[in-house]
Design a protein around this motif. Sequence first.
Motif, PDB file in Angstrom:
ATOM      1  N   PRO A 177      21.486   2.624  88.886  1.00  0.00           N
ATOM      2  CA  PRO A 177      22.892   2.618  89.345  1.00  0.00           C
ATOM      3  C   PRO A 177      23.557   1.598  88.891  1.00  0.00           C
ATOM      4  N   HIS A 178      24.870   1.586  88.393  1.00  0.00           N
ATOM      5  CA  HIS A 178      25.441   0.380  88.292  1.00  0.00           C
ATOM      6  C   HIS A 178      25.533  -0.733  89.276  1.00  0.00           C
ATOM      7  N   GLN A 179      25.491  -0.249  90.520  1.00  0.00           N
ATOM      8  CA  GLN A 179      25.697  -1.184  91.765  1.00  0.00           C
ATOM      9  C   GLN A 179      24.562  -2.038  91.880  1.00  0.00           C
ATOM     10  N   LEU A 180      23.228  -1.679  91.308  1.00  0.00           N
ATOM     11  CA  LEU A 180      22.264  -2.735  90.966  1.00  0.00           C
ATOM     12  C   LEU A 180      22.374  -3.754  90.090  1.00  0.00           C
ATOM     13  N   GLN A 181      23.178  -3.550  89.322  1.00  0.00           N
ATOM     14  CA  GLN A 181      23.163  -4.351  88.175  1.00  0.00           C
ATOM     15  C   GLN A 181      24.273  -5.686  88.400  1.00  0.00           C
ATOM     16  N   GLY A 182      24.314  -6.719  87.757  1.00  0.00           N
ATOM     17  CA  GLY A 182      25.015  -7.722  87.802  1.00  0.00           C
ATOM     18  C   GLY A 182      24.842  -8.712  86.743  1.00  0.00           C
ATOM     19  N   ASN A 183      26.065  -9.757  86.559  1.00  0.00           N
ATOM     20  CA  ASN A 183      25.755 -10.584  85.712  1.00  0.00           C
ATOM     21  C   ASN A 183      24.601 -11.590  85.678  1.00  0.00           C
ATOM     22  N   CYS A 184      24.350 -11.848  87.293  1.00  0.00           N
ATOM     23  CA  CYS A 184      23.524 -12.894  87.572  1.00  0.00           C
ATOM     24  C   CYS A 184      22.430 -12.386  88.337  1.00  0.00           C
ATOM     25  N   ARG A 185      22.107 -11.107  88.129  1.00  0.00           N
ATOM     26  CA  ARG A 185      20.769 -10.501  88.550  1.00  0.00           C
ATOM     27  C   ARG A 185      19.938  -9.834  87.608  1.00  0.00           C
ATOM     28  N   SER A 186      18.743  -9.620  88.014  1.00  0.00           N
ATOM     29  CA  SER A 186      17.649  -8.974  87.373  1.00  0.00           C
ATOM     30  C   SER A 186      16.997  -7.952  88.077  1.00  0.00           C
ATOM     31  N   VAL A 187      16.790  -6.923  87.645  1.00  0.00           N
ATOM     32  CA  VAL A 187      16.557  -5.654  88.370  1.00  0.00           C
ATOM     33  C   VAL A 187      15.054  -5.341  87.916  1.00  0.00           C
ATOM     34  N   ALA A 188      14.025  -5.269  88.475  1.00  0.00           N
ATOM     35  CA  ALA A 188      12.528  -4.927  87.915  1.00  0.00           C
ATOM     36  C   ALA A 188      12.168  -3.834  88.733  1.00  0.00           C
ATOM     37  N   VAL A 189      11.643  -2.487  88.113  1.00  0.00           N
ATOM     38  CA  VAL A 189      11.363  -1.405  88.648  1.00  0.00           C
ATOM     39  C   VAL A 189       9.945  -1.108  88.235  1.00  0.00           C
ATOM     40  N   THR A 190       8.900  -0.859  88.975  1.00  0.00           N
ATOM     41  CA  THR A 190       7.613  -0.429  88.573  1.00  0.00           C
ATOM     42  C   THR A 190       7.225   0.766  89.153  1.00  0.00           C
ATOM     43  N   PRO A 191       7.240   1.907  88.386  1.00  0.00           N
ATOM     44  CA  PRO A 191       6.595   3.326  88.538  1.00  0.00           C
ATOM     45  C   PRO A 191       4.945   3.094  88.994  1.00  0.00           C
ATOM     46  N   MET A 192       4.632   3.713  90.289  1.00  0.00           N
ATOM     47  CA  MET A 192       3.310   3.664  90.786  1.00  0.00           C
ATOM     48  C   MET A 192       2.746   4.951  90.888  1.00  0.00           C
TER      49      MET A 192
ATOM     50  N   VAL B 262      -2.125   3.255  90.675  1.00  0.00           N
ATOM     51  CA  VAL B 262      -2.222   2.281  89.402  1.00  0.00           C
ATOM     52  C   VAL B 262      -0.680   1.983  89.116  1.00  0.00           C
ATOM     53  N   ALA B 263      -0.380   0.689  89.011  1.00  0.00           N
ATOM     54  CA  ALA B 263       0.795   0.383  88.557  1.00  0.00           C
ATOM     55  C   ALA B 263       1.263   0.582  87.122  1.00  0.00           C
ATOM     56  N   LEU B 264       2.271   1.437  86.746  1.00  0.00           N
ATOM     57  CA  LEU B 264       2.476   1.447  85.446  1.00  0.00           C
ATOM     58  C   LEU B 264       3.429   0.314  84.945  1.00  0.00           C
ATOM     59  N   GLU B 265       3.736   0.114  83.534  1.00  0.00           N
ATOM     60  CA  GLU B 265       4.286  -1.069  82.999  1.00  0.00           C
ATOM     61  C   GLU B 265       5.850  -0.776  83.488  1.00  0.00           C
ATOM     62  N   GLU B 266       6.518  -1.851  83.970  1.00  0.00           N
ATOM     63  CA  GLU B 266       7.638  -1.906  84.598  1.00  0.00           C
ATOM     64  C   GLU B 266       8.820  -2.111  83.700  1.00  0.00           C
TER      65      GLU B 266
END
Length: 550
Positions: free
Chosen positions: A111-126, A134-138
């Motif tokens: 969602p757009h609330q997670l994003q920001g100009n000075c932020r980084s979002v990293a999500v890893t499917p497990m 097993v961790a899939l590519e993030e």
Amino acid sequence: MRHYLWIPILCLLLGGCTVTGRLQKRGVGARANYTSKTARLEPPRQTPVPQYMEYKHRDSLRPVYFIPTVELENGERVMQMELDEVVVVARSRTVPERDGKVAIDFVVELPHQLQGNCRSVAVTPMLHKTDGTVALEEISIRGGLFSRVQDRNYWQFEQYVRVFRPNAAGEQRAFERFVKHPYPESVRLDSVVEGHEKIRYYYTQSIPTRGEGKTMLITLEGAVVGLDGSRYELPPLDTLTYHISSMLTFTDTTRRFLTKVIEKYAVVRDRNYVAFPVGKADIIDTLADNAAQLGRIEALMDELINQKEFYVDSIVLTASASPEGALMLNDRLARERAYALKRYLAGHFGPQADTLITVRWTGENWPELRRLVESCDSLPDREKILALFDSKADPDRREALLRSKYPKEYKYIRERLYPLLRSVDFRYDLRRVGMVKDTIHTTVPDTLYAQGVELLGQRRYGEALDILENYHDRNTVIALLSLGYDERAYEILAGLPESAEACYLKAIACSRLGRKAEGRGWFLRACNLRKTFEFRGRLDPEISNLLTEN
């Protein structure tokens, strides 16, 4: 100077960046959804032009396009993506197994609330499997300012290394000092986003099924990191459940039996090479390899005499010598060596062995020498030597001509082939205990077939097929379908008696081969033979594909 202009700008932007507090209060998180199976409507007169959600990658000036979307008449934007037929039941999905693998797919929503100009979002499917997680590519989405600060940090680090040239340890310390937010590694998606729109990323992954059970689970883990060092762990989401649709439920577990012919009499043959001193018949266990050879003879004789299944009726011991020297001398030498070995064995096994053993001898084993020469490629004049063997009946004359006419070949034969003629052969004649008839036919379990079925259940399809291929039954078909050999599987199915299982497997093979009408007919026939297959077919993606016209 323009590098230093970043400092006040960065301070102003960081001052208004409250990542952790604001997201923590809202409890915003990423989501994973199954790819939808939407009903297809009649196309409108004027098909809208698909619009794409556009993002820029840090390493490319070209935009990156995600899921295509189209705007409907009511203003709603929906995905415009063609996916394979799937069946969604409640919060789960059935995926077909092919070639020992399943393909899982889902959509990750940021969602757009997670994003920001000075932020980084990293999500890893497990991926949660039976043997662990097993961790899939993030998936990495970085704000524009966040990305530029990263680039600046790496530039500073590279300048430091170029000027000061530190050692490995110093370079590592410099990296930790300058680079506060390293670039993501081993990622499926890494993009820099300037806007603030909801991102939907289509994720697909092929998973081996060997060692798996019937289900696999997908969850998401991730975090939002701010330039100010704050961190927000994404809350957990509902688990996506994938059911593996394999053909293993059709496995025929009926035991197979073989007709085994049991003979009353049996023969065991054994050859050994016992070395003797030149021209003598003394048995010396320290000579050459005699200790190992004599031990092997004793072990086999002990095993046969003392086992319970057979009586030992007789043992024939045959000693032979090589052709060098006179025939009469070699014949006498072979006889003396045979009797010497019989006395040696009688000393170890007692009078029983002396009674059982019958002595034979062959002074010069020319038939065996001929066989060895025929199979030897190291003799240039092999054909001439064989012709010499046939033309001379006198063994002594034959050996003399071989030595004089072909000296190089004779040297090779004497050094390499003659030792193989100095052998001791044993023939054990056995009689089965308690058996009256000469031959009995009985049935025994087919253990090799049982091993193939066990490998099939372990999803070791290649190994299972190596065993089951010659049986041409339903389990052979299951191994072939699981490995993707659909045409061969259908050919075997065509020769099997009609059953509900065979008809259903024919429907699957036809679905894969693109013969939908034929496959639909086989599925309906399977349902007529077994009503429960109608419910199973609606959950089976490959059968569901047959039930749709388009």
